[in-house]
Enzyme design. Structure first.
Site, short mmCIF file in Angstrom:
data_model
loop_
_atom_site.label_atom_id
_atom_site.label_comp_id
_atom_site.label_asym_id
_atom_site.label_seq_id
_atom_site.Cartn_x
_atom_site.Cartn_y
_atom_site.Cartn_z
N HIS A 41 0.85 -1.20 0.00
CA HIS A 41 0.00 0.00 0.00
C HIS A 41 0.89 1.25 0.00
CE1 HIS A 41 -0.43 1.43 4.47
NE2 HIS A 41 0.75 0.90 4.30
N CYS A 100 5.78 6.36 4.68
CA CYS A 100 4.61 5.59 4.22
C CYS A 100 4.12 6.07 2.87
CB CYS A 100 3.47 5.67 5.23
SG CYS A 100 3.90 4.93 6.80
N HIS A 112 2.99 -4.86 4.12
CA HIS A 112 2.86 -5.39 5.48
C HIS A 112 2.35 -6.82 5.46
CE1 HIS A 112 3.49 -1.49 7.32
NE2 HIS A 112 2.61 -0.96 6.51
N ASP A 135 -5.28 -10.37 -0.24
CA ASP A 135 -4.01 -11.08 -0.02
C ASP A 135 -3.10 -11.03 -1.25
OD1 ASP A 135 -2.14 -12.59 1.38
OD2 ASP A 135 -2.88 -14.45 0.51
N HIS A 136 -1.86 -10.68 -1.03
CA HIS A 136 -0.88 -10.54 -2.11
C HIS A 136 -1.37 -9.55 -3.16
CE1 HIS A 136 0.94 -13.99 -0.16
NE2 HIS A 136 2.03 -13.76 -0.84
N GLU A 162 -1.26 -3.86 11.65
CA GLU A 162 -0.39 -3.53 10.51
C GLU A 162 1.03 -4.00 10.81
OE1 GLU A 162 -0.38 0.60 8.26
OE2 GLU A 162 1.21 0.48 9.76
#
Lengths: 139, 139, 139, 139, 139, 139
Positions: D14, D33, D41, D79-80, D126
């Site tokens: 992200h 970030c 993460h 996911d991924h 996170e």
């Protein structure tokens, strides 16, 4: 309303005892935690704040700011210190995890307000088997 | 040959310093670990022994026996104590994690032999970020 | 009001099944948890009590006393046991984590009161992925 | 009323940034970030549901069913993946942990109801130092 | 000879793929790790060095110095970055955990020597289920 | 040469006992682990393989393949089972963690070779306090 938590850690020495007790009486009440030459812990501190999400940033608070406040008002004061001897906000109090959690709450309540959020909970681990939670006097 | 490990934990105070240094010089060399009023840790100790499996019991050693030996020769001596002031096997040594791991090895080497196994490794965590491993003078 | 938590651990076998079902029907409803020869877990139990801080000791309860009560009323009864066959307070109940958490609450509610505190929460981990929380019938 | 929690995990990339800001301005507000090439993460997601125990099964919900619903409505989607670019339920939102926790709540609220329980809390880690908790708009 | 380990953490995005493959072929070989929009991890890095204890300080190395070197030569280069795009020491390499561990070894081997110790092992966790260990070309 | 490790988990019941002993004699030798109605654990299994990095893929082995092999040859056979009664590769052996680790090694040695790598270590946790490591008969 959403809750966000930051963990910080510190290492400190302490002793559980009453100065008016003998060492024997302290040992009876507080056990090995009353060792006159101190013992210590790796404390794990979880600070939870609550508030609304700022639509501009997507944050309740910037965690960097929250971390900085915890470091300034708590970690720098207690880390690698003796809770009984070195920590002004614990002066005259028994160095129990309960009292330490309340002392940390009192250190952080106003600075968290300054970030535009509200302090919700102090969760303080003394070891992986023991922890205390404090939600303030209104909880 | 198979390896079996038992974890035990203890909490202790300590200080890193040289008595011939001033507090300022100690702070320069050892940083906040030299705080004169001590600090402390939750130490996690992993004791690894090796040997052959006893065909009768399926064990290298009975973990209850290993745990008892660790408690008798180490935990009862260091738990809720001051490593610098209270621990005979650390007398006159700097209370570093390295020296503490070696001291623990020397406490346990013979008793482990008495169980019919051989001490293989002492792994000592001072915190979740720092640990020391010692495999004896022959490793 | 402040909350303090003690973790204790136990290992036990159990099986999820209904005696009136066939093995096939139990497998359909409970999956591999219904294996007729049992399976088991390392349960992690977190007992949270609440109360006011005793100004003399700095404690809500002495954690040693809380630990002793948990051991006496729960751990000695369930540790290294079969939840379905060996545990009187689970007799006639399905050995689910939910029912086990409630059974533990019922074991501890009165003894915690005897320490001058109030039982607040039972949090029971069956694995690192699954846990149950119970706060009593008034929550 | 009893609470049961299932943990699932996912890995994702992200970036925190506002498209109307320059990279410099984003760096000022969001720090590292906001790295334009993303970072990522291992998220740990704890989904807590509440309800009454089904006397037949001993369950609030079958954890297998709860796990399946979390996988279908959340894990397979995030996911991924890249939270900013690949996740329909985060389209047009800042990819903060707060917004992600709310998005996950909205994905799961109805499917949990379909299991006969009520969604109580989304707790989203996170990292081991940062987590968010969301209890819905009625909490 | 004694071994001391320092843990540091970083968060990064990456992608497993070969530029000469199609997305479909990459998906076949690398699975969801080849997502074209990246994914990411919280990496946990354990750096183990070995040496003799300095009799003056009780240390193999000062952990503060070891931590600083890891931060300078690794963490500042990889943290909150894209391993494939942003990290000079990974340029032209597949961003697998294996290659990343070797790259970290090569970054740290000389600086650790400069501290008077020897690099012994890089242990790199990509998740709680997967990790790589590298002991150099002489191991 | 580089080492890569995959963690998998399983839950199982077991009992430590010798059939030729009485329950009293078993209790004397094996303690509460000999409970006739079984007890159980959440086992954590770490499988380490070693090899050279495939320059095409950047991998020693594809972790997905390693995970599948562990599931096929170990997890499906032991998960939610009774180690003493249900597991063919443990038939006639004492269900100690030592014997279980060796049995798992024997299940995995050949399939790992089939992946083009070499099995290096089986590390098996019975609880957070106890684990066994086995490196084969050549170690």
């Amino acid at each position: 309303m959403i809750y966000i938590t930051r963990r910080e850690r510190f290492n400190a020495a302490h002793r559980l005892f009453l100065p008016e007790y003998t060492d024997e009486k302290n040992m009876e009440v507080f056990g090995k935690c009353s060792n006159p030459n101190w013992h210590g812990h790796n404390y794990h501190l979880f600070v939870t704040v609550k508030g609304n999400i700022n639509p501009k940033t997507g944050f309740v608070v910037n965690l960097k700011d929250l971390s900085n406040i915890i470091k300034q008002y708590v970690i720098e004061i207690v880390d690698h210190k003796n809770i009984n001897l070195d920590v002004p906000f614990m002066a005259g109090k028994l160095a129990s995890t309960e009292n330490l959690a309340i002392g940390i709450w009192e250190q952080l309540e106003k600075p968290v307000k300054g970030l535009g959020a509200e302090l919700h909970k102090i969760k303080l681990f003394e070891s992986e088997n023991n922890f205390v939670e404090y939600l303030g006097t209104n909880a």
